[in-house]
Structures are given as C-alpha cells and as structure tokens.
Design a protein around this motif. Structure first.
Motif, short mmCIF file in Angstrom:
data_model
loop_
_atom_site.label_atom_id
_atom_site.label_comp_id
_atom_site.label_asym_id
_atom_site.label_seq_id
_atom_site.Cartn_x
_atom_site.Cartn_y
_atom_site.Cartn_z
N GLU A 41 74.86 30.32 -33.61
CA GLU A 41 74.71 29.61 -35.16
C GLU A 41 73.21 29.76 -35.32
O GLU A 41 72.38 29.36 -34.54
N TRP A 42 72.72 30.46 -36.40
CA TRP A 42 71.45 30.86 -36.59
C TRP A 42 71.08 30.68 -38.06
O TRP A 42 71.76 31.05 -38.95
N GLY A 43 69.67 30.34 -38.09
CA GLY A 43 69.23 30.23 -39.64
C GLY A 43 67.61 30.08 -39.41
O GLY A 43 67.21 29.53 -38.74
N LEU A 44 67.02 30.33 -40.63
CA LEU A 44 65.52 30.04 -40.89
C LEU A 44 65.55 28.40 -41.17
O LEU A 44 66.26 28.01 -42.15
N ALA A 45 64.66 27.71 -40.59
CA ALA A 45 64.82 26.28 -41.00
C ALA A 45 63.86 25.96 -42.13
O ALA A 45 62.86 27.12 -42.44
N GLU A 46 63.80 25.05 -42.74
CA GLU A 46 63.27 24.84 -44.01
C GLU A 46 61.79 24.09 -43.47
O GLU A 46 61.81 23.35 -42.63
N PRO A 47 60.73 24.53 -44.34
CA PRO A 47 60.64 25.30 -45.36
C PRO A 47 60.57 26.91 -44.71
O PRO A 47 60.23 26.89 -43.79
N LYS A 48 61.43 27.79 -45.40
CA LYS A 48 61.40 28.99 -45.33
C LYS A 48 60.08 29.67 -45.09
O LYS A 48 58.82 29.16 -45.91
N PRO A 49 59.95 30.75 -44.27
CA PRO A 49 58.50 31.45 -44.39
C PRO A 49 58.19 32.01 -45.76
O PRO A 49 58.86 32.37 -46.43
N ASP A 50 56.86 31.88 -46.09
CA ASP A 50 56.17 32.40 -47.23
C ASP A 50 55.66 33.61 -47.06
O ASP A 50 54.80 33.89 -46.04
N PRO A 51 56.12 34.78 -47.69
CA PRO A 51 55.76 36.18 -47.45
C PRO A 51 54.10 36.27 -47.54
O PRO A 51 53.62 36.90 -46.73
N GLY A 52 53.62 35.63 -48.49
CA GLY A 52 52.24 35.65 -48.55
C GLY A 52 51.34 35.19 -47.51
O GLY A 52 50.33 35.63 -47.09
N ASN A 94 66.35 18.34 -35.26
CA ASN A 94 65.00 19.12 -35.03
C ASN A 94 64.88 19.79 -33.61
O ASN A 94 64.14 20.72 -33.49
N ASP A 95 65.48 19.11 -32.52
CA ASP A 95 65.50 19.72 -31.20
C ASP A 95 66.15 21.18 -31.19
O ASP A 95 65.66 22.00 -30.35
N GLN A 96 66.72 21.63 -32.35
CA GLN A 96 67.49 22.95 -32.32
C GLN A 96 66.61 23.87 -33.00
O GLN A 96 66.82 24.96 -33.48
N GLU A 97 65.36 23.61 -33.25
CA GLU A 97 64.54 24.42 -34.09
C GLU A 97 63.44 24.94 -32.98
O GLU A 97 62.99 24.20 -32.14
N LEU A 98 62.93 26.12 -33.46
CA LEU A 98 61.90 26.81 -32.47
C LEU A 98 60.92 27.66 -33.17
O LEU A 98 61.27 28.34 -33.99
N ASP A 99 59.62 27.17 -32.97
CA ASP A 99 58.59 28.02 -33.66
C ASP A 99 58.51 29.58 -33.04
O ASP A 99 58.56 29.78 -31.77
N VAL A 100 58.30 30.57 -33.75
CA VAL A 100 58.71 31.90 -33.37
C VAL A 100 57.80 33.09 -34.14
O VAL A 100 57.34 32.69 -35.19
N VAL A 101 57.08 33.62 -33.29
CA VAL A 101 56.16 34.68 -33.94
C VAL A 101 56.87 35.86 -33.50
O VAL A 101 56.85 36.39 -32.28
N ASP A 102 57.16 36.48 -34.32
CA ASP A 102 57.86 38.06 -34.15
C ASP A 102 57.08 39.22 -34.70
O ASP A 102 56.55 39.27 -35.66
N THR A 103 57.02 40.15 -33.83
CA THR A 103 56.35 41.53 -34.48
C THR A 103 57.19 42.57 -34.35
O THR A 103 57.74 42.94 -33.40
N TRP A 104 57.59 43.18 -35.58
CA TRP A 104 58.48 44.13 -35.97
C TRP A 104 57.85 45.45 -36.52
O TRP A 104 56.97 45.04 -37.37
N VAL A 105 58.44 46.53 -36.14
CA VAL A 105 58.09 47.59 -36.78
C VAL A 105 59.01 48.32 -37.93
O VAL A 105 60.19 48.46 -37.51
N HIS A 154 55.75 34.90 -38.96
CA HIS A 154 55.85 33.51 -38.28
C HIS A 154 56.86 32.49 -39.15
O HIS A 154 56.76 32.51 -40.39
N ALA A 155 57.90 32.11 -38.22
CA ALA A 155 58.90 31.35 -38.97
C ALA A 155 59.35 30.39 -37.76
O ALA A 155 58.97 30.24 -36.65
N ARG A 156 60.37 29.54 -38.26
CA ARG A 156 60.92 28.46 -37.51
C ARG A 156 62.35 28.90 -37.35
O ARG A 156 62.99 28.65 -38.56
N HIS A 157 62.82 29.06 -36.28
CA HIS A 157 64.28 29.32 -36.18
C HIS A 157 64.96 28.18 -35.87
O HIS A 157 64.74 27.36 -35.15
N ARG A 158 66.46 27.98 -36.23
CA ARG A 158 67.45 27.04 -35.94
C ARG A 158 68.36 27.69 -35.38
O ARG A 158 68.91 28.62 -35.87
N PHE A 159 68.74 27.30 -33.93
CA PHE A 159 69.94 28.11 -33.47
C PHE A 159 70.55 27.19 -32.46
O PHE A 159 70.16 26.26 -31.76
#
Length: 234
Positions: free
Chosen positions: A75-86, A175-186, A116-121
């Motif tokens: 089960e996966w989702g982006l935690a609130e508040p969701k990332p801001d593109p800017g 909140n224990d199911q949330e994780l701060d993540v920094v992903d680098t994608w091409v 930079h995002a916070r994942h909930r899984f």
C-alpha cells in the motif's frame, strides 16, 4: 556541466511545444507519483508505456522478485502535504543524446530531477500481515528499518510494490508508516516527436546527478524497499 545543462534546457524550450521549466517540474512530479503508484501495484502495462526498455526490464525484475518472496501487497501513497513542484522538485543535470549532430531533432533530451517527498507505505504478505512499513516495522522480519535511512532521515532507495489505492491512509494508519525520501530520476524525451512525444523514466540513480545513465545504480525509495525485503529473507 552547468553550461551543458543550460544548453539542453534551451533546446527543450525551442523544440518541445509549450515547454517551460515550471511546467516541466509539475509534469515530472506527476510522472514520479504515477510511476511509484504503478510500481506499487505491479502494473506492468502502465510501466511499459512510461519507462524506457532498460528501466522497464529492471522494474519487472523487482516486481517479480517481490512477488516470489511473498510480498503480496504494498500500500503506497504520498503523505500530506504532497510535494510542491516549485520547492520539492530540482533539476540537477541535463544533457542531449544525439544520433546526428547536424539534426537537432534526431536525439533525446535527458533531464535529471531530484524529488523530495514523504512516502506512506505498508507491505503485507498473503495473510495481510505487515512485513514492512515506513518505520521499518514488520510482522516477522529481522531487518531493521534504520538500515534504510540516511543520516538526514531520508531513505536511500528503488522497488516494486503492489496494490491498492492509498488515497486514504492504510488500515494501520500512523505517522510511523511514513518515510522521508529523496529520489533522483532521469527523464528522457525524444526531441523530434512533436506534441505526441512524452517524457519517460530512463533511470533511477543513487549516484551523483552527473552520472551517465548507463553507469547508474538503481536507487531511491524502491531500491531501499527491495533491500529491506532481501534483509528480511536472511
């Protein structure tokens, strides 16, 4: 280099209809979320159309490995508040891959973004028992979650989850199911395709942004989760 990246972005603005940097960041974030959701669901059809062939092969292998190990659902989702593109999407590198140096449309633009995002899984086995979550907790495993965290608290990771809609929190929500993540994608796009062309995921990096895609190591959240699964098996 910075000059090469600026040149590539200038070509994007010239050759891609309506391209602007803010619009690209919004699109990149949308690709990031939809691809993570497809990875979590094991949705090979969606991944085939949104990933390059090499990256699709890697994603399939991750999904197959997870399924064979008995991770029946993620089960996966982006935690609130969701990332801001800017604020939360950075363009850190860009380059051109040209088949013909004399034809600027006979090639691809590759733009590396850092999200930079916070994942909930939550990962579950066939009986619905939790085997992994953002906190590193699990029903039966020995691998501790701290192994998946960087010193700044974010995950260094690339994976393949399965299922369900996580528009609302999972049943064990916390909140224990949330994780701060920094992903680098091409992200990669064919410059001669006109409005019908689109950006595809060409690599998930765990190295410096300037690393060539062919030399990449799969990284980010999904790699971290895959490593967690391997640790649980030992």
């Amino acid at each position: 280099s910075g000059a090469k990246s600026m040149y590539t972005l200038a070509k994007c603005k010239k050759l891609i209809p309506g391209w602007t940097l803010p619009a690209f960041k919004r699109e990149a974030l949308g690709i990031y979320e939809s691809t993570c959701r497809a990875l979590a669901a094991g949705d090979r059809g969606s991944l085939r159309s949104s990933l390059t062939p090499l990256e699709y092969a890697a994603a399939k292998a991750q999904i197959r490995s997870r399924e064979e190990a008995g991770w029946s659902q993620i089960e996966w989702g982006l935690a609130e508040p969701k990332p801001d593109p800017g604020r939360d999407v950075e363009v850190v590198h860009a380059r051109l891959v040209m088949a013909n140096a004399k034809d600027e449309k006979a090639g691809f633009a590759q733009v590396t973004v850092r999200v930079h995002a916070r994942h909930r899984f939550v990962a579950r086995d066939a009986r619905g028992r939790v085997v992994a979550s953002g906190s590193g907790g699990g029903g039966g495993g020995g691998g501790g979650g701290e192994k998946g965290r960087r010193s700044d608290g974010s995950a260094s990771s690339s994976v393949s989850p399965s299922p369900s809609s996580l528009d609302s929190p999972p049943s064990d929500s916390s909140n224990d199911q949330e994780l701060d993540v920094v992903d680098t994608w091409v992200l990669e796009r064919f410059l001669g395709g006109g409005p019908s062309a689109r950006w595809r995921l060409a690599g998930r990096l765990s190295a410096d942004a300037g690393t060539q895609v062919r030399r990449r190591r799969n990284g980010g959240f999904w790699a971290w989760l895959a490593a967690r699964r391997s640790a649980e098996e030992k």
